[in-house]
Write a protein that holds these residues in place. Structure first.
Motif, PDB file in Angstrom:
ATOM      1  N   ARG A 192      -2.389  -2.876 -15.081  1.00  0.00           N
ATOM      2  CA  ARG A 192      -1.691  -4.165 -15.170  1.00  0.00           C
ATOM      3  C   ARG A 192      -1.619  -4.920 -13.844  1.00  0.00           C
ATOM      4  N   GLY A 193      -2.141  -4.315 -12.778  1.00  0.00           N
ATOM      5  CA  GLY A 193      -2.108  -4.981 -11.479  1.00  0.00           C
ATOM      6  C   GLY A 193      -0.721  -5.053 -10.864  1.00  0.00           C
ATOM      7  N   ILE A 194       0.162  -4.136 -11.255  1.00  0.00           N
ATOM      8  CA  ILE A 194       1.540  -4.141 -10.752  1.00  0.00           C
ATOM      9  C   ILE A 194       1.761  -2.948  -9.827  1.00  0.00           C
ATOM     10  N   PRO A 195       2.788  -3.012  -8.977  1.00  0.00           N
ATOM     11  CA  PRO A 195       3.068  -1.875  -8.099  1.00  0.00           C
ATOM     12  C   PRO A 195       3.355  -0.605  -8.905  1.00  0.00           C
ATOM     13  N   LEU A 196       3.041   0.539  -8.307  1.00  0.00           N
ATOM     14  CA  LEU A 196       3.121   1.824  -9.003  1.00  0.00           C
ATOM     15  C   LEU A 196       4.516   2.433  -9.050  1.00  0.00           C
ATOM     16  N   GLU A 197       5.319   2.223  -8.019  1.00  0.00           N
ATOM     17  CA  GLU A 197       6.558   2.994  -7.888  1.00  0.00           C
ATOM     18  C   GLU A 197       7.710   2.423  -8.701  1.00  0.00           C
ATOM     19  N   TRP A 198       8.655   3.292  -9.067  1.00  0.00           N
ATOM     20  CA  TRP A 198       9.863   2.851  -9.774  1.00  0.00           C
ATOM     21  C   TRP A 198      11.049   2.807  -8.831  1.00  0.00           C
ATOM     22  N   GLN A 199      10.974   3.501  -7.712  1.00  0.00           N
ATOM     23  CA  GLN A 199      11.958   3.436  -6.637  1.00  0.00           C
ATOM     24  C   GLN A 199      11.147   3.383  -5.352  1.00  0.00           C
ATOM     25  N   PRO A 200      11.714   2.846  -4.265  1.00  0.00           N
ATOM     26  CA  PRO A 200      10.968   2.826  -3.007  1.00  0.00           C
ATOM     27  C   PRO A 200      10.431   4.213  -2.642  1.00  0.00           C
ATOM     28  N   ASP A 201       9.180   4.271  -2.279  1.00  0.00           N
ATOM     29  CA  ASP A 201       8.506   5.479  -1.796  1.00  0.00           C
ATOM     30  C   ASP A 201       8.331   6.565  -2.852  1.00  0.00           C
ATOM     31  N   ILE A 229      -4.222   0.963  -2.053  1.00  0.00           N
ATOM     32  CA  ILE A 229      -3.519  -0.273  -2.409  1.00  0.00           C
ATOM     33  C   ILE A 229      -2.504   0.087  -3.492  1.00  0.00           C
ATOM     34  N   ASN A 230      -1.292  -0.421  -3.370  1.00  0.00           N
ATOM     35  CA  ASN A 230      -0.227  -0.135  -4.344  1.00  0.00           C
ATOM     36  C   ASN A 230      -0.345  -1.107  -5.516  1.00  0.00           C
ATOM     37  N   ILE A 277      -0.414  11.097  -8.333  1.00  0.00           N
ATOM     38  CA  ILE A 277       0.218   9.793  -8.180  1.00  0.00           C
ATOM     39  C   ILE A 277       0.497   9.284  -9.599  1.00  0.00           C
ATOM     40  N   GLN A 278       1.697   8.750  -9.832  1.00  0.00           N
ATOM     41  CA  GLN A 278       2.073   8.306 -11.176  1.00  0.00           C
ATOM     42  C   GLN A 278       2.515   6.856 -11.153  1.00  0.00           C
ATOM     43  N   CYS A 279       2.020   6.070 -12.120  1.00  0.00           N
ATOM     44  CA  CYS A 279       2.494   4.699 -12.294  1.00  0.00           C
ATOM     45  C   CYS A 279       3.780   4.746 -13.102  1.00  0.00           C
ATOM     46  N   LEU A 335       0.828  -1.191   0.000  1.00  0.00           N
ATOM     47  CA  LEU A 335       0.000   0.000   0.000  1.00  0.00           C
ATOM     48  C   LEU A 335       0.863   1.242   0.000  1.00  0.00           C
ATOM     49  N   LEU A 336       0.222   2.383  -0.203  1.00  0.00           N
ATOM     50  CA  LEU A 336       0.941   3.643  -0.174  1.00  0.00           C
ATOM     51  C   LEU A 336       0.135   4.677   0.568  1.00  0.00           C
ATOM     52  N   ALA A 337       0.852   5.634   1.135  1.00  0.00           N
ATOM     53  CA  ALA A 337       0.240   6.779   1.803  1.00  0.00           C
ATOM     54  C   ALA A 337       0.809   8.035   1.162  1.00  0.00           C
ATOM     55  N   VAL A 338      -0.058   9.027   0.936  1.00  0.00           N
ATOM     56  CA  VAL A 338       0.346  10.301   0.351  1.00  0.00           C
ATOM     57  C   VAL A 338      -0.199  11.418   1.237  1.00  0.00           C
ATOM     58  N   ARG A 339       0.680  12.383   1.583  1.00  0.00           N
ATOM     59  CA  ARG A 339       0.226  13.550   2.339  1.00  0.00           C
ATOM     60  C   ARG A 339       0.122  14.739   1.385  1.00  0.00           C
ATOM     61  N   ARG A 340      -1.072  15.354   1.376  1.00  0.00           N
ATOM     62  CA  ARG A 340      -1.307  16.526   0.531  1.00  0.00           C
ATOM     63  C   ARG A 340      -2.179  17.501   1.286  1.00  0.00           C
TER      64      ARG A 340
END
Length: 105
Positions: A44-53, A38-39, A63-65, A25-30
């Motif tokens: 494609r059902g894959i995690p969103l991030e390219w680097q941790p966090d 859920i991350n 938020i960007q995939c 999962l992910l948390a975003v503060r705005r």
């Protein structure tokens, strides 16, 4: 509710990734509000991030995939651009209190 982290671990206009009970999962503060998702990209059902966090675009306003560049509204998780436009990230209920960030799985 599952404890994620102390409040100060999530800086303004930033994101953090977590794994709780095998769920990514992910948390975003705005604007002082924390949003939990859920991350998993609906495309494609894959995690969103390219680097941790790293879940936000360069302006820290969406938020960007990392895989196909889909963009999601932080406040609602709705995809506004990319291959899954019209779909949404799965939001999770959560809260912030004096101890930190909590999420309901």
């Amino acid at each position: 509710m599952k404890f994620l982290c102390p409040s100060d671990a999530l800086a303004p206009n930033s994101s953090l990734g977590f794994e709780v009970d095998g769920i990514k999962l992910l948390a975003v503060r705005r604007d002082g509000i924390v949003y939990f998702y859920i991350n998993r990209c609906p495309h494609r059902g894959i995690p969103l991030e390219w680097q941790p966090d790293s879940f936000l675009d360069t302006s820290a306003s969406l938020i960007q995939c990392a895989t196909h560049g889909a963009l999601f509204l932080i406040e609602t998780g709705e995809c506004i651009a990319g291959p899954c436009a019209g779909q949404s990230l799965k939001a999770l209920p959560g809260r912030e209190d004096e101890q930190g960030l909590w999420v309901q799985l």
